[in-house]
Design a protein around this motif. Structure first.
Motif, PDB file in Angstrom:
ATOM      1  N   ARG A 135     -41.743 -20.366 -22.645  1.00 35.52           N
ATOM      2  CA  ARG A 135     -41.478 -21.220 -21.494  1.00 35.52           C
ATOM      3  C   ARG A 135     -40.108 -20.920 -20.887  1.00 35.52           C
ATOM      4  O   ARG A 135     -39.953 -20.932 -19.658  1.00 35.52           O
ATOM      5  CB  ARG A 135     -41.577 -22.695 -21.887  1.00 35.52           C
ATOM      6  CG  ARG A 135     -43.006 -23.146 -22.147  1.00 35.52           C
ATOM      7  CD  ARG A 135     -43.109 -24.638 -22.385  1.00 35.52           C
ATOM      8  NE  ARG A 135     -44.510 -25.051 -22.507  1.00 35.52           N
ATOM      9  CZ  ARG A 135     -44.921 -26.304 -22.607  1.00 35.52           C
ATOM     10  NH1 ARG A 135     -44.020 -27.294 -22.601  1.00 35.52           N
ATOM     11  NH2 ARG A 135     -46.198 -26.586 -22.703  1.00 35.52           N
ATOM     12  N   MET A 136     -39.125 -20.653 -21.707  1.00 35.71           N
ATOM     13  CA  MET A 136     -37.798 -20.340 -21.189  1.00 35.71           C
ATOM     14  C   MET A 136     -37.824 -19.034 -20.398  1.00 35.71           C
ATOM     15  O   MET A 136     -37.170 -18.900 -19.356  1.00 35.71           O
ATOM     16  CB  MET A 136     -36.771 -20.303 -22.316  1.00 35.71           C
ATOM     17  CG  MET A 136     -36.422 -21.696 -22.840  1.00 35.71           C
ATOM     18  SD  MET A 136     -35.040 -21.769 -24.003  1.00 35.71           S
ATOM     19  CE  MET A 136     -35.868 -21.316 -25.528  1.00 35.71           C
ATOM     20  N   LYS A 137     -38.595 -18.080 -20.864  1.00 32.77           N
ATOM     21  CA  LYS A 137     -38.752 -16.826 -20.125  1.00 32.77           C
ATOM     22  C   LYS A 137     -39.419 -17.093 -18.778  1.00 32.77           C
ATOM     23  O   LYS A 137     -39.005 -16.548 -17.748  1.00 32.77           O
ATOM     24  CB  LYS A 137     -39.585 -15.846 -20.948  1.00 32.77           C
ATOM     25  CG  LYS A 137     -39.706 -14.462 -20.339  1.00 32.77           C
ATOM     26  CD  LYS A 137     -40.468 -13.528 -21.269  1.00 32.77           C
ATOM     27  CE  LYS A 137     -40.568 -12.123 -20.654  1.00 32.77           C
ATOM     28  NZ  LYS A 137     -41.309 -11.193 -21.558  1.00 32.77           N
ATOM     29  N   ALA A 138     -40.446 -17.958 -18.781  1.00 27.42           N
ATOM     30  CA  ALA A 138     -41.133 -18.310 -17.536  1.00 27.42           C
ATOM     31  C   ALA A 138     -40.205 -19.039 -16.573  1.00 27.42           C
ATOM     32  O   ALA A 138     -40.257 -18.819 -15.357  1.00 27.42           O
ATOM     33  CB  ALA A 138     -42.362 -19.169 -17.844  1.00 27.42           C
ATOM     34  N   ILE A 139     -39.348 -19.911 -17.103  1.00 27.83           N
ATOM     35  CA  ILE A 139     -38.385 -20.639 -16.267  1.00 27.83           C
ATOM     36  C   ILE A 139     -37.429 -19.667 -15.582  1.00 27.83           C
ATOM     37  O   ILE A 139     -37.144 -19.785 -14.381  1.00 27.83           O
ATOM     38  CB  ILE A 139     -37.606 -21.671 -17.109  1.00 27.83           C
ATOM     39  CG1 ILE A 139     -38.509 -22.866 -17.439  1.00 27.83           C
ATOM     40  CG2 ILE A 139     -36.351 -22.137 -16.370  1.00 27.83           C
ATOM     41  CD1 ILE A 139     -37.914 -23.831 -18.436  1.00 27.83           C
ATOM     42  N   ASN A 140     -36.934 -18.686 -16.324  1.00 25.41           N
ATOM     43  CA  ASN A 140     -36.036 -17.693 -15.732  1.00 25.41           C
ATOM     44  C   ASN A 140     -36.725 -16.922 -14.616  1.00 25.41           C
ATOM     45  O   ASN A 140     -36.141 -16.674 -13.552  1.00 25.41           O
ATOM     46  CB  ASN A 140     -35.535 -16.731 -16.805  1.00 25.41           C
ATOM     47  CG  ASN A 140     -34.544 -17.378 -17.761  1.00 25.41           C
ATOM     48  OD1 ASN A 140     -33.840 -18.317 -17.382  1.00 25.41           O
ATOM     49  ND2 ASN A 140     -34.486 -16.899 -18.983  1.00 25.41           N
ATOM     50  N   HIS A 141     -37.991 -16.555 -14.837  1.00 26.29           N
ATOM     51  CA  HIS A 141     -38.743 -15.834 -13.809  1.00 26.29           C
ATOM     52  C   HIS A 141     -38.980 -16.723 -12.586  1.00 26.29           C
ATOM     53  O   HIS A 141     -38.895 -16.256 -11.439  1.00 26.29           O
ATOM     54  CB  HIS A 141     -40.085 -15.362 -14.377  1.00 26.29           C
ATOM     55  CG  HIS A 141     -39.946 -14.231 -15.343  1.00 26.29           C
ATOM     56  ND1 HIS A 141     -40.947 -13.849 -16.208  1.00 26.29           N
ATOM     57  CD2 HIS A 141     -38.913 -13.392 -15.609  1.00 26.29           C
ATOM     58  CE1 HIS A 141     -40.541 -12.829 -16.938  1.00 26.29           C
ATOM     59  NE2 HIS A 141     -39.311 -12.540 -16.604  1.00 26.29           N
ATOM     60  N   PHE A 142     -39.296 -17.990 -12.827  1.00 26.16           N
ATOM     61  CA  PHE A 142     -39.540 -18.936 -11.747  1.00 26.16           C
ATOM     62  C   PHE A 142     -38.289 -19.115 -10.887  1.00 26.16           C
ATOM     63  O   PHE A 142     -38.353 -19.065  -9.643  1.00 26.16           O
ATOM     64  CB  PHE A 142     -39.973 -20.277 -12.338  1.00 26.16           C
ATOM     65  CG  PHE A 142     -39.993 -21.423 -11.369  1.00 26.16           C
ATOM     66  CD1 PHE A 142     -40.879 -21.450 -10.309  1.00 26.16           C
ATOM     67  CD2 PHE A 142     -39.115 -22.495 -11.527  1.00 26.16           C
ATOM     68  CE1 PHE A 142     -40.905 -22.514  -9.415  1.00 26.16           C
ATOM     69  CE2 PHE A 142     -39.131 -23.558 -10.647  1.00 26.16           C
ATOM     70  CZ  PHE A 142     -40.026 -23.569  -9.587  1.00 26.16           C
TER      71      PHE A 142
END
Length: 248
Positions: A135-142
């Motif tokens: 999720r943290m990786k997805a947040i950075n991408h978002f």
């Protein structure tokens, strides 16, 4: 970036700063903020996403009322995030967030945000560390997507209140008739998990720092409002915006 350790950061205003002078400066900043937001709306090239995180009773609502409330509501939207609905649970965790991302010319404020999905969910062990890392990786991408593809500037504020001040404010909600409407028994339960929340926040700061976090001392409301107002004004100034002119 050095790892942020919240226990080593003061929650109070600096001792050498004048409360009255600071409040007067804040008034001037809020006037300029209103003008800059009007310019943002008129130019229609940039957008601003303001993320406000903090423990219960850290003063998120009051900050938004005093600082964000100084701007023209026509171009400002405030979105509060609580427990996801059944519909939201049927989608990926960023679905309800992305549809509220700011349009060009707009200021969007998140009162709590997508970070709840790696904070409260980890504290209560509703997700494991492997899921949290994804999720943290997805947040950075978002956040990268918003900044790179929609000209969105993102400001991430953590309102840093002390455990003692939080306890005093929660107690006040049981005694002050004007604040009793804020009382929620669950807040007391969450307050007992202070250590766990601090660990999860620090992990979020370390792993989701492509856009740096701004740690705002929050024990004194007047200083908290000054720090946030000053940051907003300086950020909007830096966009070097101009009013559109007529094509003659």
């Amino acid at each position: 970036m050095n790892k942020i350790k919240l226990s080593s950061i003061s929650t109070d205003a600096p001792k050498d700063i004048s409360k009255e002078e600071t409040k007067e400066i804040t008034k001037q900043l809020l006037k300029e903020l209103d003008e800059l937001q009007n310019l943002l709306y008129a130019e229609h090239k940039h957008s601003l996403l303001v993320i406000v995180q903090g423990m219960d009773a850290s003063g998120k609502d009051g900050l938004i009322r005093k600082v964000i409330g100084s701007m023209n509501p026509y171009g400002v939207t405030i979105q509060s995030y609580k427990a996801p609905t059944a519909e939201e649970m049927d989608h990926d965790f960023l679905w309800r967030i992305h549809r509220c991302a700011p349009a060009k010319g707009a200021v969007q404020v998140f009162n709590r945000s997508h970070y709840e999905d790696i904070l409260i969910q980890r504290v209560h062990k509703w997700i494991d560390d492997k899921t949290a890392q994804k999720r943290m990786k997805a947040i950075n991408h978002f956040e990268w997507l918003l900044t790179e593809h929609n000209n969105t500037t993102i400001l991430k504020f953590y309102l840093h209140v002390s455990q003692e001040e939080q306890a005093a404010r929660l107690k006040e909600r049981t005694e002050d008739p004007k604040k009793m409407w804020k009382y929620n028994a669950k807040d007391l339960t969450e307050a007992k998990l202070w250590k766990e929340y601090m660990e999860m926040y620090e992990d979020a700061f370390e792993n989701c720092n492509d856009i740096p976090w701004i740690i705002v001392p929050a024990d004194r409301n007047w200083y908290k409002e000054y720090v946030v107002a000053k940051t907003l004004v300086e950020t909007l100034r830096s966009l070097d915006m101009e009013y559109p002119v007529l094509n003659k």
